[in-house]
Write a protein that holds these residues in place. Structure first.
Motif, short mmCIF file in Angstrom:
data_model
loop_
_atom_site.label_atom_id
_atom_site.label_comp_id
_atom_site.label_asym_id
_atom_site.label_seq_id
_atom_site.Cartn_x
_atom_site.Cartn_y
_atom_site.Cartn_z
N ASP A 33 5.03 -4.13 -0.24
CA ASP A 33 6.44 -4.09 0.13
C ASP A 33 6.54 -3.91 1.64
O ASP A 33 5.53 -3.83 2.35
CB ASP A 33 7.14 -2.94 -0.61
N VAL A 61 2.29 -11.92 0.81
CA VAL A 61 3.60 -12.01 0.18
C VAL A 61 4.41 -13.17 0.75
O VAL A 61 4.96 -14.00 0.01
CB VAL A 61 4.37 -10.68 0.35
N ASP A 62 4.50 -13.24 2.05
CA ASP A 62 5.42 -14.19 2.69
C ASP A 62 4.85 -15.60 2.77
O ASP A 62 5.61 -16.55 2.95
CB ASP A 62 5.76 -13.66 4.09
N SER A 66 2.71 -16.67 0.22
CA SER A 66 2.46 -16.99 -1.19
C SER A 66 1.08 -17.59 -1.41
O SER A 66 0.92 -18.66 -2.02
CB SER A 66 3.54 -17.94 -1.73
N THR A 105 2.10 -16.52 -6.32
CA THR A 105 3.37 -15.87 -6.02
C THR A 105 3.18 -14.36 -6.06
O THR A 105 2.72 -13.80 -7.05
CB THR A 105 4.44 -16.27 -7.05
N ASN A 123 5.64 -11.30 -5.30
CA ASN A 123 6.98 -10.85 -4.94
C ASN A 123 6.92 -9.46 -4.31
O ASN A 123 6.23 -8.57 -4.79
CB ASN A 123 7.88 -10.80 -6.18
N GLN A 148 7.09 -5.73 -6.22
CA GLN A 148 6.79 -5.89 -7.65
C GLN A 148 5.36 -5.43 -7.93
O GLN A 148 4.43 -5.77 -7.21
CB GLN A 148 6.95 -7.35 -8.07
#
Length: 676
Positions: free
Chosen positions: A299, A331-332, A334, A355, A357, A360
């Motif tokens: 995150d 994350v960004d 993928s 992917t 997210n 998550q």
């Protein structure tokens, strides 16, 4: 005729031009047959085209349900198996039909059935209504037969007498592998016994679904509980951290970043950090494959959030862990990236889309084969990607989590080692650095160990995790340090011809609990020649009756304790009790002489009172238990009552057995004394 067994109906695969009208064919086994089957007949009814097999099926019992053989390959024997004959009057059916098979091939290595009367029918399909490939009798070996589809059916018929060795065959099949295997394999394990006191075997049972892709690799893990935390011995190649303690465990070393335990998870919270590092030692050279498994969440507020995991590191203190591998989740962007680090310089080896997210939680698995160099990544048990190092690292001493410009949260980090499928693994137990389970139960109901299992099939499906908790106790109960003869305070003399009692100090066991006491009774310390070792359950007293006690014999109670794991203390023995059935404390004799000693046993002084029935010389001697004279107490002649005192202090008497002997004209009289 209802009295005729349908199994006695003619059914042979004879041609319509076959006429067995010679003597003995058909034999006595056959009760229903045509005229032409009787000896010396010229009739050919019911006609040359009579379908005996159809007629047989109309009046005979329904054929038994076929035994289904679904393995892709295997051995095929008659009902007698590999070494015995088949039976008379047999009707047996088998169908070989492996799932997804396009063909089945069977090869007979031997074939011997009663010629003419016993037959094996082979059909090209799933039942006896499928096209008949052929029928075989005697030693006419069917050889090798291949089905046109995915099944073969076999029907065997024998008559009422004479059997033989039957057949032996092997089959194989061609399987359609174009179907997708999405069914996970299964695993289970078992451990014998409720308690383990030393190294023990764990038995694993692994399998893939019928028609599946087959097992690819099996893994296991051993963890232990120290009374506050479940962990694993990292020197044994296992790791376990649920991050449910208040602080980071000492196994971990923080090099860079802001790491801490937050709400039961490990968190690196510094989003400005481009290369955080928390590492732990882990032996990674004990199995061919290692499975690293954890839950993770990436995150943060930036646009280049990334995090990952280093394994097979040889120096985790360096920025890129010197020589190692790491997988990197972006994350960004993928993507999942595979890196190899050589001399602290990393190289991107493979990048696959995935992917991730932000915010998550995912379950991530990394499998590395240190022999082939293949590493596979899974997200929520779905395959992400793979890379194989042509020059793989075969050993590693550390693992490390890493993040860049993100908030990186980690939970339930586990490391498993590979093992053989359907095998036993020895689990080491003890208070030692190299043991798999290093602790004992903190109480009887809290296990100290756990063995876990997970397997993967060739299609990449992982099984659910199976586990068995293990109770551990390798120490005996607390020692018993006192055993008293008698029901209360210790006694040294008993006048009962049949009864003895004992009591003892209690024992306890923290780990598995106290299960029972055992006692024995013997004629020497520690012996059990009178009463063998006997369970007294949880009672610390025992009263024995009906014993064959011998006067003048010393008896000794021995006691030991046993815990819930079956471990016992060393036995502790009483100081013994003397049984005196001749004189006791007060003794009288047929010649009128009597004597009494009191107190007996005594600690300081005791008085011996005696009565002489007539004037005669009486000599009174004190001797020890070995018969050695200690003191001449008195010599007298006159009849009547007398007494003499023994001062144990003046005589320097030690604790033990003594005797007062009265010698007079009518005999020798002795009473025992016990100095406590």
């Amino acid at each position: 005729d209802n009295n005729i067994d349908p199994l006695r109906t003619g059914w042979w695969p004879w041609l319509h031009t076959t006429y067995y009208n010679q003597s003995g064919i058909p034999g006595a086994c056959t009760k229903v047959k045509g005229h032409m089957h009787f000896p010396n007949q010229t009739h050919n009814d019911p006609g040359p085209n009579w379908d005996w097999d159809y007629y047989y099926r109309l009046i005979n019992n329904n054929p038994p349900a076929a035994t289904q053989l679904t393995a892709a390959s295997g051995n095929f024997y008659d009902s007698g198996g590999a070494s015995a004959n088949y039976s008379d009057d047999e009707r047996s059916t088998w169908t070989i039909a492996p799932p997804n098979a396009t063909s089945v091939t069977i090869s007979f290595t031997s074939f011997d059935v009663e010629n003419t009367w016993d037959y094996l029918f082979i059909y090209d399909g799933t039942d006896i209504n499928a096209p008949l490939i052929g029928y075989y009798t005697g030693t006419s070996n069917p050889g090798t037969i291949t089905s046109s589809g995915g099944a073969l059916t076999f029907e065997f018929r024998s008559d009422c007498s004479t059997n033989a060795t039957g057949w032996a065959a092997t089959w194989s099949s061609t399987i359609n592998n174009t179907s997708t295997d999405i069914i996970p394999p299964t695993t289970a394990l078992s451990i014998n016994g409720t308690w383990q006191t030393t190294d023990f075997p764990a038995t694993f049972s692994d399998s893939d679904n019928v028609g599946g892709s087959g097992l690819e690799k099996s893994f296991y893990q051993v963890i232990d509980y120290d009374g506050s935390d479940w962990r694993a011995n990292n020197s044994r190649g296992f790791f376990s951290d649920n991050f449910d303690q208040a602080a980071i465990h000492p196994d971990w070393t923080v090099m860079t970043g802001t790491w801490g335990i937050n709400n039961g998870v490990l968190e690196q919270s510094d989003e400005a950090q481009t290369n955080s590092n928390i590492y732990a030692p882990l032996a990674q050279n004990l199995s061919n494959k290692y499975l690293y498994n954890w839950s993770g969440k990436i995150d943060g507020t930036g646009n280049n959030r990334r995090a990952g995991f280093h394994f097979f590191c040889d120096d985790a203190t360096l920025p890129n862990r010197n020589n190692s591998y790491f997988v990197w989740f972006r994350v960004d962007q993928s993507v999942c990236e595979f890196y190899k680090v050589v001399n602290d310089v990393f190289t991107l080896e493979n990048s696959v889309p995935m992917t991730v997210n932000a915010g998550q939680w995912y379950d991530w698995k990394v499998v590395y084969d240190r022999i082939t160099g293949e590493m596979d990544v899974y997200q929520d048990n779905s395959f992400v990607g793979s890379w194989t190092d042509p020059a793989p690292y075969s050993t590693g001493g550390y693992v490390s989590f890493r993040s860049g410009n993100s908030n990186w949260q980690i939970n339930n980090f586990k490391v498993y080692r590979s093992r053989y499928s359907n095998a036993q693994v020895t689990v080491n137990v003890g208070n030692c650095p190299s043991c798999d389970i290093r602790y004992q139960n903190t109480n009887p109901s809290t296990p100290a160990g756990r063995v876990k299992s997970v397997v993967r099939d060739s299609a990449g499906n992982f099984s659910a995790i199976a586990f068995v908790d293990v109770n551990i106790d390798w120490t005996a109960p607390d020692a018993i340090d006192t055993v008293n003869d008698g029901p209360a305070a210790d006694i040294d003399l008993s006048t009962s011809p049949t009864d003895l009692a004992a009591n003892w100090s209690s024992s306890a066991d923290t780990n598995s609990g106290l299960a029972r006491y055992y006692y024995a009774l013997g004629t020497s310390p520690g012996d059990s020649d009178v009463v063998p070792w006997t369970s007294n359950w949880g009672y610390d007293t025992v009263a024995l009756t009906g014993l064959p006690l011998v006067s003048g014999q010393w008896y000794y109670f021995s006691v030991m304790a046993e815990n819930g794991a079956g471990l016992r203390t060393q036995h502790f023995t009483s100081d013994g009790v003397l049984v005196d059935l001749t004189t006791g404390i007060s003794s009288s004799y047929a010649d009128g002489f009597s004597a009494t000693a009191g107190p007996n046993p005594f600690t300081g002084n005791t008085t011996i009172a005696y009565n002489i029935p007539q004037n005669e010389n009486v000599r009174i001697v004190l001797s020890d238990g070995n018969g050695k004279r200690i003191e001449l107490l008195n010599e007298l002649q006159n009849a009547g009552s007398h007494s003499v005192s023994i001062d144990s202090g003046n005589l320097a008497l030690a604790s033990g057995m003594y005797f007062i002997t009265f010698t007079c004209g009518t005999g020798v009289h002795t009473i025992p004394l016990i100095k406590k």
